[in-house]
Design a protein around this motif. Structure first.
Motif, PDB file in Angstrom:
ATOM      1  N   ALA A 276      17.869  76.716  32.401  1.00  0.00           N
ATOM      2  CA  ALA A 276      18.294  75.351  32.081  1.00  0.00           C
ATOM      3  C   ALA A 276      17.297  74.302  32.566  1.00  0.00           C
ATOM      4  O   ALA A 276      17.185  73.233  31.978  1.00  0.00           O
ATOM      5  CB  ALA A 276      19.665  75.075  32.693  1.00  0.00           C
ATOM      6  N   THR A 277      16.563  74.610  33.643  1.00  0.00           N
ATOM      7  CA  THR A 277      15.629  73.643  34.231  1.00  0.00           C
ATOM      8  C   THR A 277      14.305  74.316  34.537  1.00  0.00           C
ATOM      9  O   THR A 277      14.211  75.555  34.565  1.00  0.00           O
ATOM     10  CB  THR A 277      16.180  73.058  35.548  1.00  0.00           C
ATOM     11  OG1 THR A 277      16.238  74.116  36.527  1.00  0.00           O
ATOM     12  CG2 THR A 277      17.560  72.450  35.359  1.00  0.00           C
TER      13      THR A 277
ATOM     14  N   LYS B 278      19.790  64.271  29.527  1.00  0.00           N
ATOM     15  CA  LYS B 278      20.365  65.473  28.914  1.00  0.00           C
ATOM     16  C   LYS B 278      21.813  65.218  28.466  1.00  0.00           C
ATOM     17  O   LYS B 278      22.210  65.622  27.382  1.00  0.00           O
ATOM     18  CB  LYS B 278      20.324  66.648  29.903  1.00  0.00           C
ATOM     19  CG  LYS B 278      18.948  67.243  30.086  1.00  0.00           C
ATOM     20  CD  LYS B 278      18.992  68.421  31.031  1.00  0.00           C
ATOM     21  CE  LYS B 278      17.641  69.078  31.174  1.00  0.00           C
ATOM     22  NZ  LYS B 278      17.665  70.247  32.067  1.00  0.00           N
TER      23      LYS B 278
ATOM     24  N   THR C  99      16.739  73.828  26.712  1.00  0.00           N
ATOM     25  CA  THR C  99      16.573  74.888  27.700  1.00  0.00           C
ATOM     26  C   THR C  99      15.187  75.499  27.539  1.00  0.00           C
ATOM     27  O   THR C  99      14.458  75.185  26.593  1.00  0.00           O
ATOM     28  CB  THR C  99      17.663  75.974  27.554  1.00  0.00           C
ATOM     29  OG1 THR C  99      17.572  76.542  26.238  1.00  0.00           O
ATOM     30  CG2 THR C  99      19.048  75.398  27.784  1.00  0.00           C
TER      31      THR C  99
END
Length: 195
Positions: free
Chosen positions: A128-129, A18, A107
């Protein structure tokens, strides 16, 4: 990385990938999505989604394969079909089942077909994860199911009914109580909330 080899899917690999993609997008003509794809290919994966899935599976082997599908293949016109026109099979597969879709920046948009929208999946938010997406999905779905199952006051010729509205488009509502008057309905609702 040697041809045909693949980097071990770890949380560290995902974090570094990332960061590298972000740097690439800032320092080259690549968009962030293109940078994510390039970083995944450099790590030996066919695409960013494959890398994301491999890292998630390796770091959380105890999870079910489909507990939060990421970028699932959805039925045609999924976000342009009135819920009451969906087949039983589609409702059985997707109703109250959150899923995530990857955005161009990596995202995840978390959504669920839950009746919050009449013709599409409800947007729960962005994470985000995958772990954050799971937590968001669980919290939002639980809150919505609680709200959706709460009694609703309905007036008709027979009087005041306290009902649980249909929980799926192919279900019927449930009459929980028929009140004699407004005060009786209020007392019943207060007792229900306390219980």
């Amino acid at each position: 990385m040697p041809s045909g080899s693949r980097a071990t899917p770890t949380a560290t690999l995902l974090a570094k990938s990332k960061k590298t993609a972000k740097t690439l997008a800032k320092t080259t003509d690549l968009t962030h999505a293109q940078a994510l794809e390039r970083v995944a290919e450099d790590a030996g994966y066919s695409c960013w989604h494959e890398l994301l899935h491999a890292c998630d599976s390796a770091n959380h082997p105890h999870r079910g394969k489909d507990d939060l599908p990421v970028d699932p293949e959805l039925p045609p016109d999924f976000d342009n079909t009135p819920n009451e026109e969906r087949s039983t099979e589609e409702l059985d597969t997707w109703w109250d089942r959150p899923f995530a879709q990857t955005r161009a920046d990596g995202t995840l948009d978390v959504r669920a077909l839950d009746g919050g929208c009449w013709d599409r999946a409800t947007f729960y938010g962005t994470a985000a994860t995958v772990d954050e997406a799971r937590l968001l999905a669980k919290a939002k779905l639980a809150a919505w199911q609680k709200s959706r199952s709460a009694p609703t006051v309905c007036l008709d010729r027979s009087g005041i009914k306290l009902m649980r509205m249909p929980q799926r488009p192919d279900d019927n509502g449930e009459v929980l109580y028929v009140a004699k008057d407004q005060q009786d309905a209020t007392r019943w609702l207060e007792a229900y909330r306390i219980a």
